[in-house]
Motif scaffolding. Structure first.
Motif, short mmCIF file in Angstrom:
data_model
loop_
_atom_site.label_atom_id
_atom_site.label_comp_id
_atom_site.label_asym_id
_atom_site.label_seq_id
_atom_site.Cartn_x
_atom_site.Cartn_y
_atom_site.Cartn_z
N MET A 32 0.81 -1.14 0.06
CA MET A 32 0.19 -0.10 -0.12
C MET A 32 0.63 1.23 -0.09
N GLU A 33 0.17 2.41 0.08
CA GLU A 33 0.83 3.71 -0.30
C GLU A 33 1.63 4.40 1.01
N TYR A 34 1.46 3.42 2.15
CA TYR A 34 1.89 4.23 3.41
C TYR A 34 3.29 4.35 3.55
N GLY A 35 4.15 3.46 2.97
CA GLY A 35 5.72 3.66 3.05
C GLY A 35 5.99 5.01 2.30
N LEU A 36 5.40 5.35 1.01
CA LEU A 36 5.56 6.73 0.53
C LEU A 36 5.02 7.66 1.25
N LEU A 37 3.90 7.34 1.82
CA LEU A 37 3.16 8.49 2.81
C LEU A 37 4.15 8.71 3.97
N PHE A 38 4.94 7.98 4.62
CA PHE A 38 5.46 7.99 5.73
C PHE A 38 6.73 8.76 5.56
N PHE A 39 7.52 8.36 4.50
CA PHE A 39 8.56 9.08 3.78
C PHE A 39 8.30 10.70 3.69
N LEU A 40 7.38 10.89 2.95
CA LEU A 40 6.79 12.25 2.77
C LEU A 40 6.65 13.14 3.98
N GLU A 41 5.91 12.39 4.93
CA GLU A 41 5.54 13.26 6.08
C GLU A 41 6.83 13.39 7.00
N MET A 42 7.87 12.48 6.92
CA MET A 42 8.90 12.67 7.74
C MET A 42 9.81 13.66 7.21
N ALA A 43 9.85 13.53 5.96
CA ALA A 43 10.87 14.42 4.91
C ALA A 43 10.44 15.83 5.41
N LEU A 44 9.06 15.90 5.29
CA LEU A 44 8.49 17.65 5.49
C LEU A 44 9.00 18.02 6.73
N LEU A 45 8.82 17.22 8.15
CA LEU A 45 9.31 17.54 9.23
C LEU A 45 10.73 17.79 9.29
N TYR A 46 11.51 16.93 8.77
CA TYR A 46 12.84 17.12 8.75
C TYR A 46 13.54 18.41 7.77
N TYR A 47 13.14 18.24 6.50
CA TYR A 47 13.68 19.34 5.50
C TYR A 47 13.03 20.66 6.00
N GLY A 48 11.68 20.68 6.13
CA GLY A 48 10.79 21.86 6.23
C GLY A 48 10.98 22.48 7.53
N PHE A 49 10.80 21.71 8.60
CA PHE A 49 10.55 22.31 9.99
C PHE A 49 11.86 21.95 10.87
N ARG A 50 12.91 21.38 10.24
CA ARG A 50 14.27 21.43 11.07
C ARG A 50 15.18 21.73 9.98
N LYS A 51 15.17 21.76 8.95
CA LYS A 51 16.33 22.45 8.13
C LYS A 51 15.70 23.63 7.38
N HIS A 52 14.37 23.91 7.47
CA HIS A 52 13.93 25.00 7.15
C HIS A 52 14.30 25.58 5.56
N LYS A 53 13.77 24.43 4.92
CA LYS A 53 14.00 24.58 3.34
C LYS A 53 12.64 24.85 2.80
N THR A 54 12.97 25.95 2.08
CA THR A 54 11.46 26.36 1.58
C THR A 54 10.88 25.55 0.56
N TRP A 55 11.78 24.66 -0.34
CA TRP A 55 11.01 23.70 -1.35
C TRP A 55 10.23 22.87 -0.54
N ALA A 56 10.75 22.42 0.61
CA ALA A 56 10.03 21.28 1.25
C ALA A 56 8.54 21.67 1.92
N LEU A 57 8.67 22.99 2.42
CA LEU A 57 7.35 23.69 3.00
C LEU A 57 6.42 23.62 1.93
N ILE A 58 6.69 23.98 0.47
CA ILE A 58 5.76 24.09 -0.44
C ILE A 58 5.50 23.05 -1.29
N VAL A 59 6.63 22.03 -1.66
CA VAL A 59 6.33 21.00 -2.61
C VAL A 59 5.86 19.66 -1.77
N LEU A 60 6.25 19.56 -0.69
CA LEU A 60 6.09 18.37 0.05
C LEU A 60 4.52 18.26 0.42
#
Length: 496
Positions: A133-161
């Motif tokens: 099912m799609e939850y491997g992809l979903l978990f990856f995207l959600e944790m990537a958002l937290l890591y790159y968007g809210f930890r690393k403060h990457k603009t692309w992550a906050l908009i694209v993810l």
């Protein structure tokens, strides 16, 4: 040099965890709904249309992004060979997601490595990784958002993810909303780029549905709501909750209405969470996000009487994260705590999931798949229709056009449900005259028996008991301990 070498330890843990979990591919345990998504992907490959039956457009799969990923895997590896590669891909994505999560909540590389492995072998993690099912992809995207968007403060992550997350599943608005609320509370300001990402995500998901399918909400959601809608009394709601809460919050399904193990787990998770957030660490920011999301998602879906266990996999894992952190960071008797956790929880859970996967894999792959293969070999005209439930293995392996009882893959049945919910099954049979019927019941007995006898013959009886035998005595004991599957009767329409 040592610090650089230690920094790679979590990466090694990712590789080791993925390789370890590949053993579960041998169980052949793949979720029924995965084959719905994969057939939609193959329909796109064959007809250029996102649908299930030929060139008819329908959002039969819950997830759009994973349909396109599945399409690419079919294109690259071929229809006969794509399943194992996509399962490995899903497992890798999930485990990389757990790597991102470890960076958010832990500092010590060895702690991260142990965290990645222990989280990765819990029952929900195994199911996310290998059930297709799609939850491997979903978990990856959600944790990537937290890591790159809210930890690393990457603009692309906050908009694209957020766009990719919502395009994977529309109910991820719950996750994105909780993250927004916690971030706003902690920082006392609105994160405009993240708001833009959320608006874009909702706009893309809804616009795609409207422009392509002519609907705002996925057909799967509409169909389930239509058929499974129940008006319960207060007493019925209480009984429903007590009989199901263990399946939702716990990591295993136990028989009976009272599951004390689930209560113990919940209390320990809560105590560990309270202990950790009292430490005033920066990671509390992320702990609040994942813990509040876990509780919110569970409560919302339980209140809507959502019985499907995959809705609860990610919340189950995220609620357990404080327990792993608490144990790993014990300064006194840490090895003692870790040994107790592994001995009395991780290993029993792993053993339970192993038995469950072997038994269910037998019921799904060796039983239900063979039903589809039998029908596929018997009926050469793939334009013939079958009426059944569910619409996974049997339509996929038979290749026949499909009407499912819920209306996930065929909208016409929804109109029958609206007109006459009590008699929609027989009305569909009379109006559409499908060549094949697959039923849990004996259609030659009951209210409409005379009609079925006049227009259909029984083609084959499928019985679970015939598939719980094995030359391997251990496997046979497992199959009999937990027989998986349902008895079916297959009917063929008589010539007019």
């Amino acid at each position: 040099m040592t610090e650089s070498k230690n920094s790679k330890i979590p990466i090694y843990a990712v590789i080791f965890t993925v390789v370890f979990k590949l053993l579960f591919l041998l169980t052949r345990y793949i979720q029924e709904d995965s084959f719905i998504t994969w057939r939609v992907a193959q329909n796109l490959l064959d007809y250029g249309v996102i649908g299930f039956n030929g060139n008819t457009k329908i959002s039969a799969s819950t997830t759009h992004l994973y349909v396109f990923v599945s399409y690419l895997f079919n294109l690259i590896f071929g229809k006969e060979n794509f399943i194992v590669p996509i399962l490995i891909f899903n497992s890798l994505l999930f485990t990389i997601g757990s790597l991102f999560l470890s960076h958010l909540v832990l500092k010590n590389p060895w702690h991260k490595a142990v965290f990645i492995f222990l989280l990765g072998v819990l029952p929900p993690s195994i199911k996310i990784s290998i059930l297709g099912m799609e939850y491997g992809l979903l978990f990856f995207l959600e944790m990537a958002l937290l890591y790159y968007g809210f930890r690393k403060h990457k603009t692309w992550a906050l908009i694209v993810l957020p766009v990719l997350i919502l395009f994977t599943r529309i109910d991820t608005a719950i996750f994105l909303g909780i993250v927004f609320l916690v971030d706003t509370y902690f920082n006392r300001r609105l994160r405009v780029k993240y708001i833009l990402g959320g608006i874009l995500g909702i706009s893309v998901a809804l616009a795609f549905n409207w422009l392509y399918f002519g609907e705002l909400i996925n057909n799967t959601i509409v169909a389930k709501k239509l058929l499974y809608d129940h008006n319960f009394t207060t007493q019925q709601n209480i009984e429903y909750f007590t009989s199901n809460y263990g399946n939702f919050w716990g990591m295993l399904k136990l028989p009976g209405n009272f599951n004390p193990l689930t209560i113990v787990i919940l209390l320990f998770e809560l105590l560990c969470f309270i202990y950790l957030i009292r430490q005033k660490e920066k990671r509390n920011y992320f702990l609040w996000m994942i813990f509040l999301f876990g509780w919110t998602k569970q409560i919302i879906f339980i209140s809507q009487k959502s019985l499907f266990d995959w809705y609860y996999w990610v919340p189950q894992l995220l609620l357990f994260v404080p327990v792993l952190i608490f144990v790993l960071e014990q300064k006194v008797k840490r090895n003692w705590w870790l040994s107790l956790l592994i001995l009395f929880y991780i290993l029993p859970m792993l053993a339970f999931q192993t038995i469950h996967s072997i038994a269910t894999g037998n019921g799904e792959w060796n039983y239900r798949r063979k039903m589809g293969l039998f029908l596929g070999n018997y009926e050469k005209d793939k334009n013939q229709w079958i009426f059944l439930e569910p619409a996974g293995y049997i339509p996929y392996f038979s290749g026949l056009k499909t009407i499912d009882e819920v209306g996930l893959v065929d909208k016409q049945i929804q109109e029958e449900i609206k007109k006459d919910k009590k008699n929609y099954w027989i009305n569909t049979v009379k109006n559409r005259k499908p060549k094949y019927l697959l039923s849990y019941q004996d259609l030659f007995e009951g209210e409409n028996a005379e009609y079925y006898k006049a227009h259909y013959k029984i083609l084959k009886e499928f019985r679970v008991k015939d598939y719980i035998k094995s030359d391997n005595k251990i496997l046979e004991k497992i199959y009999k301990l937990k027989p998986s599957g349902t008895d079916y009767n297959l009917y063929e329409r008589l010539k007019d």
